[in-house]
Enzyme design. Sequence first.
Site, mmCIF file in Angstrom:
data_model
loop_
_atom_site.group_PDB
_atom_site.id
_atom_site.type_symbol
_atom_site.label_atom_id
_atom_site.label_comp_id
_atom_site.label_asym_id
_atom_site.label_seq_id
_atom_site.Cartn_x
_atom_site.Cartn_y
_atom_site.Cartn_z
ATOM 1 N N ARG A 23 0.805 -1.219 0.000
ATOM 2 C CA ARG A 23 0.000 0.000 0.000
ATOM 3 C C ARG A 23 0.840 1.272 0.000
ATOM 4 N NH1 ARG A 23 -4.391 1.244 4.454
ATOM 5 N NH2 ARG A 23 -5.441 2.924 3.366
ATOM 6 N N GLY A 48 6.472 0.990 5.759
ATOM 7 C CA GLY A 48 7.346 0.042 5.051
ATOM 8 C C GLY A 48 7.368 0.272 3.553
ATOM 9 N N CYS A 49 6.211 0.511 2.976
ATOM 10 C CA CYS A 49 6.130 0.709 1.524
ATOM 11 C C CYS A 49 6.802 2.020 1.112
ATOM 12 C CB CYS A 49 4.675 0.671 1.064
ATOM 13 S SG CYS A 49 3.893 -0.932 1.360
ATOM 14 N N THR A 50 6.680 3.036 1.956
ATOM 15 C CA THR A 50 7.341 4.308 1.681
ATOM 16 C C THR A 50 8.857 4.130 1.737
ATOM 17 O OG1 THR A 50 5.454 5.557 2.521
ATOM 18 C CG2 THR A 50 7.580 6.708 2.436
ATOM 19 N N ALA A 79 9.926 2.214 -1.435
ATOM 20 C CA ALA A 79 9.836 3.051 -2.633
ATOM 21 C C ALA A 79 10.923 4.122 -2.645
ATOM 22 C CB ALA A 79 8.449 3.698 -2.719
#
Length: 153
Positions: free
Chosen positions: A38, A43-45, A48
């Site tokens: 998401r 974590g995804c930030t 990315a």
Amino acid sequence: MLEVGMKAPDFTLLDKEGKEVSLSDYLGKKIVLYFYPRDNTPGCTKQACAFGEAYPKYVEKDVVVIGISKDSVASHMKFATKYELPFVLLSDPDLVAIQAYDVWKEKKLYGKVGMGVVRTTYVIDEQGNIEKAMEKVKTDKNAMDILEYLDAN
């Protein structure tokens, strides 16, 4: 999880600007295809942004980086703008690529069981075959781990 040596499933999804992008558009180039749960989560930030920081090294190697989640095109646009992400982000709300790449799985979060995207990264070779598959990757190390792999091969 898909096996090394398999033909990578083709797909057509919308990018952060709403344009159609197919995996087959990149035949002849090596591709890092990473699936994440998401936009705008810690974590995804982190993952990315690590790909964003390492992106010039991927460009030097002529490697395409593509991130896929089930978030909307609008969410991807905000996410990419906020963190200045220079690579391709694709929206897969219908789980077309997510299911084709076998990353939609049962997950446990705070004791609750539900379905979600398991963080997974694939390296796809110039002929469109899966060269490397990494499941349960570390968000802050994934981009550099792939670069190390590319340097060694």
